[in-house]
Structures are given as structure tokens and as C-alpha cells.
Design a protein around this motif. Structure first.
Motif, PDB file in Angstrom:
ATOM      1  N   VAL A 297       0.850  -1.188   0.000  1.00  8.10           N
ATOM      2  CA  VAL A 297       0.000   0.000   0.000  1.00  8.10           C
ATOM      3  C   VAL A 297       0.886   1.239   0.000  1.00  8.10           C
ATOM      4  O   VAL A 297       1.813   1.344   0.814  1.00  8.10           O
ATOM      5  CB  VAL A 297      -0.918   0.004   1.245  1.00  8.10           C
ATOM      6  N   PHE A 298       0.560   2.178  -0.892  1.00  9.95           N
ATOM      7  CA  PHE A 298       1.353   3.395  -1.006  1.00  9.95           C
ATOM      8  C   PHE A 298       0.450   4.620  -0.977  1.00  9.95           C
ATOM      9  O   PHE A 298      -0.661   4.594  -1.521  1.00  9.95           O
ATOM     10  CB  PHE A 298       2.198   3.370  -2.282  1.00  9.95           C
ATOM     11  N   PRO A 299       0.902   5.699  -0.336  1.00 10.55           N
ATOM     12  CA  PRO A 299       0.060   6.895  -0.225  1.00 10.55           C
ATOM     13  C   PRO A 299      -0.045   7.632  -1.549  1.00 10.55           C
ATOM     14  O   PRO A 299       0.875   7.619  -2.369  1.00 10.55           O
ATOM     15  CB  PRO A 299       0.811   7.737   0.819  1.00 10.55           C
ATOM     16  N   THR A 300      -1.179   8.282  -1.745  1.00  7.36           N
ATOM     17  CA  THR A 300      -1.359   9.214  -2.859  1.00  7.36           C
ATOM     18  C   THR A 300      -1.845  10.531  -2.269  1.00  7.36           C
ATOM     19  O   THR A 300      -2.072  10.644  -1.069  1.00  7.36           O
ATOM     20  CB  THR A 300      -2.387   8.672  -3.874  1.00  7.36           C
TER      21      THR A 300
ATOM     22  N   GLU B 103       7.187   8.704  -1.361  1.00  7.57           N
ATOM     23  CA  GLU B 103       7.438  10.138  -1.574  1.00  7.57           C
ATOM     24  C   GLU B 103       6.956  10.580  -2.949  1.00  7.57           C
ATOM     25  O   GLU B 103       6.478  11.709  -3.115  1.00  7.57           O
ATOM     26  CB  GLU B 103       8.934  10.430  -1.421  1.00  7.57           C
ATOM     27  N   ILE B 104       7.058   9.681  -3.910  1.00  6.92           N
ATOM     28  CA  ILE B 104       6.644  10.024  -5.275  1.00  6.92           C
ATOM     29  C   ILE B 104       5.132   9.897  -5.433  1.00  6.92           C
ATOM     30  O   ILE B 104       4.456  10.810  -5.926  1.00  6.92           O
ATOM     31  CB  ILE B 104       7.369   9.114  -6.292  1.00  6.92           C
ATOM     32  N   THR B 105       4.575   8.773  -4.998  1.00  8.54           N
ATOM     33  CA  THR B 105       3.141   8.551  -5.214  1.00  8.54           C
ATOM     34  C   THR B 105       2.284   9.544  -4.435  1.00  8.54           C
ATOM     35  O   THR B 105       1.159   9.859  -4.836  1.00  8.54           O
ATOM     36  CB  THR B 105       2.735   7.117  -4.835  1.00  8.54           C
TER      37      THR B 105
ATOM     38  N   ALA C  39      13.363   1.208   2.953  1.00  6.78           N
ATOM     39  CA  ALA C  39      13.918   2.306   2.153  1.00  6.78           C
ATOM     40  C   ALA C  39      13.211   2.431   0.812  1.00  6.78           C
ATOM     41  O   ALA C  39      12.870   3.542   0.379  1.00  6.78           O
ATOM     42  CB  ALA C  39      15.422   2.097   1.949  1.00  6.78           C
ATOM     43  N   ILE C  40      12.994   1.300   0.160  1.00  6.19           N
ATOM     44  CA  ILE C  40      12.372   1.376  -1.161  1.00  6.19           C
ATOM     45  C   ILE C  40      10.910   1.799  -1.052  1.00  6.19           C
ATOM     46  O   ILE C  40      10.408   2.581  -1.857  1.00  6.19           O
ATOM     47  CB  ILE C  40      12.524   0.044  -1.930  1.00  6.19           C
ATOM     48  N   ASN C  41      10.205   1.330  -0.023  1.00  6.88           N
ATOM     49  CA  ASN C  41       8.815   1.745   0.162  1.00  6.88           C
ATOM     50  C   ASN C  41       8.730   3.243   0.446  1.00  6.88           C
ATOM     51  O   ASN C  41       7.827   3.933  -0.055  1.00  6.88           O
ATOM     52  CB  ASN C  41       8.164   0.959   1.292  1.00  6.88           C
TER      53      ASN C  41
END
Length: 405
Positions: free
Chosen positions: A247-250, A302-304, A295-297
């Protein structure tokens, strides 16, 4: 384009002839695991007779029966009430069992023996019977006599130890996954036993349990231990072994992204404008990315977080990168693909009116999975069913007076 007469005839046939037409099922199930198994038989055309005890005084039978849970579980059945603890009730059950094809139950393991409605009891009068049983922990063994419920099996079967965020303690899954899986497996096993009966003429006793279902559902997490000696822990929203998947933030919420394989990770880095990530030694392999997951997450997040979910889903879909929104349940049923699949199916009941329930997830060409009949009230078909096995009106009246039906 209008349907041809042949198409219309085929549609009508699909709604009146179903794969399990001609199969009679006696439903002794309770709660959720057993009814989940029975629902497959009911949805696909079996004559399912739900057998329940006469209601006790003061029970809120109608309130539970007309609620969302019961209505979703018990469509496409007929229902009788029968007190199996009485001589007359047991005799009526055995008359029905003599003509049945399948009996399904999920009582505590020893109850069916005490009531004398077990597989051995029934096969003595009907050797073709397929008898399906779900228990908490198995029909025998150290825990055989224990009662079991879904969350207990989730804990004992290891699922809660690998669910949730690291360090936050055990966490249950948000659906009764053990009940549902055990029910699905029992239905599958009984279908296989029916197929075998076509060749041998002999029925079988098919069993599973919540614990067996949960251990089976551990799948690769179980084989990690059995083959590699690795004890899986909690990984939160990250995939246990393949990173980046999670799960990644937008800017307006969150999305799921699955880009763990080398091929997809390459497309992912190029799509988000970070081709340099492909040159990092620690991120070149899936194993390396998994070791450096924090680190990769964080870098991806930061981008998404700079753009809305719809932007990223459109971009990733165009580049063949698996992704998707994280929907609430109301959003699930508003989703165009879910609507296309017909997962909310219409049902009319004189008790609850026009409503929708969850459709079968199985599709068979040439057959309709529309709901044929609403969940019956307790004992709604007692008279017609018992008359079909030889009971007279006078006998039925006597049984009512005695509290048998």
C-alpha cells in the motif's frame, strides 16, 4: 439486437435446469461454515431441505432470519422444523435420509452420534449417502471434542501471527476466512464424492475442519516452514517475500501496487521517472529489494504522494503494472467491473421485499445463477416435505401437538 427464439428458449432452460437438479440435500448446518457449503448446492439446483429445531419461546427468530446474514446464506432452500431429540422426529429424519443424496452438518463432532444421525447411522439405511461434516478441529484426535469458531482457528492455525503490522500483536482477518474456506472445501469434497458414487454406487463420509482449512490456506507461508525452516512473521501491507508490493500513499488516499518481479520493477521505475533505481546494486534483485523494503517503500511513497490515486492507476495500467484502488465495501459494489460481474444479485422476499444479496462467484456456461427462491421461514415447507415421505395430515397434527415439528 433482439434475442432469437432459440436464445430465449436457452435462457429459460438455463433458469429451470441446473447442474445439481435431481440431488436432494438435507441441511443440518448452523452458523456459517456449514451453510456456506450448503449454499453451493442450493444455488446450483439441488433440492435443499433445511432442518431446524422448533423455535423456543421468546427467541427472536424472525429478527435474525430476516436480517442480512441469514438472507445471504439461506436462499434457494425449503425449510422444515423437526425435533431430532424425539423418537418421532428421529424417525421422520431417517425417512428423509433414506431418499436423500447428501447430508451436510457442522455440529460439534460428538453431537450427531448422540442424536443417532451420524454417517454410520444413515448409511445403514442408505449406502449411497454422501455425508459431509465440518468440525472445529477434526472428528477425533486430542481436540476432536472441542467446539471451534472462526477466530479461534485463525489463531491456532497461524493466520493471526502473520496478519497485521510488525510489533503490533496478533490480528484477525476482517472476514470469517476459516468458516468460508471450510465450507467451500466441504462442498468441493462432497461434489467429488457424488462423482465417485456414479462409478461405485457407494456414498462417502467427507470431512474437514476449521483448523485444517486454515492450515491449508497458509499455503506458501506453510511451505516456507516445511521446506526452508522459515517462520513467517507479520509484514503489514507488504507482501511477505516480494517487494515492492503493498500500500502506497497518494495525494487523495492510498493505492496498492505490485511490482516485485524484475520485469515489472523495470517498467515501474521507468514509468515513475526513476530509471536510476535500476542501477542500485541493493535493488537489482527481488531478494535485495525485500531486504531493503523500508527504504524502497519510503522512496516510492514520496513520489506517489504527489498525485491522486486515479493518476497513478491510469499510468500504471498503461504500463502493465498491477495496481488498484483500496475500496470501502460501498465502493466495491459501485465498481464497474464488479457491476459487470453481477456480484450483487436481486432477490425478492415477502418478508424483506426487493433486495440484493451476494451472487455465486462460480460461472458455468449455459446456466443462470439468478436467485430462484427467498430464504424460507422456519418450518415453511414442513407439511409438504413430510407428506412427500408418507405422513398423513393426522400424523402431522399429532406431531405438532407433541412439539416434534
Amino acid at each position: 439486437m433482439p434475442e432469437s427464439p432459440a436464445d430465449q428458449a436457452a435462457l429459460a432452460a438455463s433458469q429451470t435446469r441446473l447442474p445439481l437438479n435431481g440431488i436432494t440435500v438435507l441441511d443440518l448446518t448452523l452458523a456459517r461454515a456449514g451453510p456456506t457449503a450448503v449454499r453451493h448446492f442450493a444455488d446450483w439446483g439441488a433440492d435443499v431441505i433445511r432442518i431446524e429445531p422448533p423455535p423456543g419461546e421468546g427467541e427472536d427468530v424472525a429478527g435474525r432470519r430476516h436480517g442480512f446474514d441469514f438472507q445471504n446464506l439461506h436462499r434457494n432452500k425449503r425449510a422444515i422444523t423437526l425435533n431430532l431429540k424425539t423418537r418421532e422426529g428421529h424417525e421422520a429424519f431417517m425417512r428423509l435420509a433414506q431418499k436423500a443424496d447428501v447430508i451436510l452438518e457442522n455440529m460439534r463432532a460428538n453431537v450427531k452420534h448422540r442424536l443417532k444421525v451420524s454417517y454410520d447411522d444413515v448409511r445403514a439405511i442408505n449406502p449411497r449417502i454422501v455425508y459431509g461434516s465440518i468440525s472445529g478441529f477434526g472428528q477425533d484426535g486430542p481436540y476432536g471434542a472441542r467446539a471451534g469458531v472462526d477466530q479461534i482457528a485463525q489463531g491456532m492455525g497461524g493466520l493471526m501471527s502473520i496478519t497485521g503490522e510488525p510489533g503490533r500483536g496478533p490480528m484477525r482477518v476482517g472476514i470469517p476466512v476459516d468458516d468460508l474456506t471450510a465450507g467451500n472445501l466441504l462442498a468441493l469434497g462432497c461434489m467429488m464424492a457424488l462423482f465417485d458414487r456414479e462409478r461405485t454406487g457407494v456414498g462417502r463420509w467427507v470431512t474437514t475442519s476449521l483448523l485444517e482449512a486454515q492450515v491449508f490456506m497458509l499455503d506458501f507461508q506453510a511451505s516456507r516452514w516445511l521446506m526452508e525452516g522459515e517462520v513467517a512473521g507479520q509484514a503489514g501491507n507488504d507482501h511477505p517475500t516480494g517487494i515492492p508490493t503493498g500500500v502506497f500513499p497518494t495525494s487523495d488516499g492510498h493505492i496498492n501496487i505490485a511490482a516485485s518481479s524484475s520485469r515489472v520493477f523495470t517498467r515501474f521505475c521507468e514509468a515513475i521517472g526513476r530509471p536510476g533505481w535500476l542501477q542500485r546494486e541493493d535493488w537489482k534483485t527481488q531478494a535485495g529489494r525485500s531486504r531493503d523494503r523500508k527504504a524502497i517503500n519510503a522512496a516510492i511513497g514520496e513520489i506517489t504522494a504527489t498525485k491522486p490515486s486515479a493518476h497513478w492507476i491510469e499510468l500504471f495500467e498503461a504500463n502493465g503494472i498491477p495496481c488498484g484502488p483500496i475500496n470501502t465495501i460501498d465502493q466495491v459494489f459501485a465498481d464497474p467491473q464488479v457491476r459487470h460481474l453481477g456480484m450483487a444479485t436481486k432477490m425478492h422476499s415477502p418478508h424483506v421485499g426487493d433486495t440484493e444479496v451476494v451472487a455465486s462467484a462460480i460461472n458455468i456456461s449455459g446456466f443462470s445463477k439468478a436467485i430462484r427462491s427467498y430464504p424460507p421461514d422456519a418450518g415453511e415447507h414442513t407439511g409438504e416435505i413430510l407428506k412427500s415421505v408418507g405422513y398423513s395430515d393426522a400424523e402431522l397434527n399429532d406431531m405438532r401437538q407433541k412439539g416434534v415439528i
